[in-house]
Design a protein around this motif. Structure first.
Motif, PDB file in Angstrom:
ATOM      1  N   SER A 259       0.809  -1.206   0.000  1.00  0.00           N
ATOM      2  CA  SER A 259       0.000   0.000   0.000  1.00  0.00           C
ATOM      3  C   SER A 259       0.850   1.268   0.000  1.00  0.00           C
ATOM      4  N   THR A 260       1.743   1.411   0.965  1.00  0.00           N
ATOM      5  CA  THR A 260       2.509   2.650   1.079  1.00  0.00           C
ATOM      6  C   THR A 260       3.982   2.356   1.320  1.00  0.00           C
TER       7      THR A 260
ATOM      8  N   HIS B 137       7.421   4.348   2.503  1.00  0.00           N
ATOM      9  CA  HIS B 137       7.978   5.547   3.118  1.00  0.00           C
ATOM     10  C   HIS B 137       9.478   5.542   2.859  1.00  0.00           C
TER      11      HIS B 137
ATOM     12  N   HIS C  43       3.032  -1.028   6.201  1.00  0.00           N
ATOM     13  CA  HIS C  43       3.726  -0.184   5.228  1.00  0.00           C
ATOM     14  C   HIS C  43       5.183  -0.619   5.139  1.00  0.00           C
TER      15      HIS C  43
ATOM     16  N   GLN D 210       1.342   1.644  -3.957  1.00  0.00           N
ATOM     17  CA  GLN D 210       0.201   2.476  -4.317  1.00  0.00           C
ATOM     18  C   GLN D 210       0.469   3.929  -3.977  1.00  0.00           C
ATOM     19  N   ASN D 211       1.148   4.162  -2.862  1.00  0.00           N
ATOM     20  CA  ASN D 211       1.509   5.510  -2.398  1.00  0.00           C
ATOM     21  C   ASN D 211       2.973   5.516  -2.007  1.00  0.00           C
ATOM     22  N   THR D 212       3.638   6.621  -2.270  1.00  0.00           N
ATOM     23  CA  THR D 212       5.023   6.789  -1.878  1.00  0.00           C
ATOM     24  C   THR D 212       5.153   8.119  -1.144  1.00  0.00           C
ATOM     25  N   ILE D 213       5.737   8.070   0.036  1.00  0.00           N
ATOM     26  CA  ILE D 213       5.963   9.273   0.835  1.00  0.00           C
ATOM     27  C   ILE D 213       7.457   9.406   1.055  1.00  0.00           C
TER      28      ILE D 213
END
Length: 88
Positions: free
Chosen positions: A2-3, A5, A27, A83-86
Motif C-alpha cells: 500500500s505505502t 515511506h 507499510h 500504491q503511495n510513496t511518501i
C-alpha cells in the motif's frame, strides 16, 4: 504494497509522534543516505524495512542477514509497486 515511506535523514531529524501516527505496520520503509545509520531504530515502525545497498556500503554500515538490501533498480521496482510513496 500500500505505502512506501522513503527516509533519507537520521531518525532524530523526524518527529517520532508524527511517524508513529502515519506509518502503519504493514507499510514498507526504505532507508537511503544517512537514514541507513539508524536501521535498528527505524525497525520499530515496520516489519518491512529496506536499505539501499549502495548507501549502506558507502557508510560502512554492517548489515545482517535479516536486512533487506536493494539495488537502485530494485528501488525503482519497489517505488512502482507501491500504491503511495511518501518521501520524508
Amino acid at each position: 504494497m500500500s505505502t512506501l515511506h522513503i527516509f533519507s535523514k537520521p531518525l532524530s531529524h523526524y518527529c517520532l509522534n508524527t511517524l508513529e501516527n502515519l506509518i502503519d505496520s504493514n507499510h514498507a520503509l526504505l532507508l537511503v543516505g544517512d537514514a541507513c545509520y539508524n536501521i535498528n531504530q527505524f525497525k520499530q515502525f515496520s516489519a518491512t524495512l529496506h536499505l539501499l545497498e549502495e548507501d549502506a556500503t558507502a557508510r560502512a554500515i554492517s548489515l545482517t542477514e535479516s536486512d533487506i538490501n536493494i539495488s537502485y533498480a530494485e528501488f525503482v521496482e519497489l517505488t512502482l509497486s507501491a500504491q503511495n510513496t511518501i518521501t520524508w
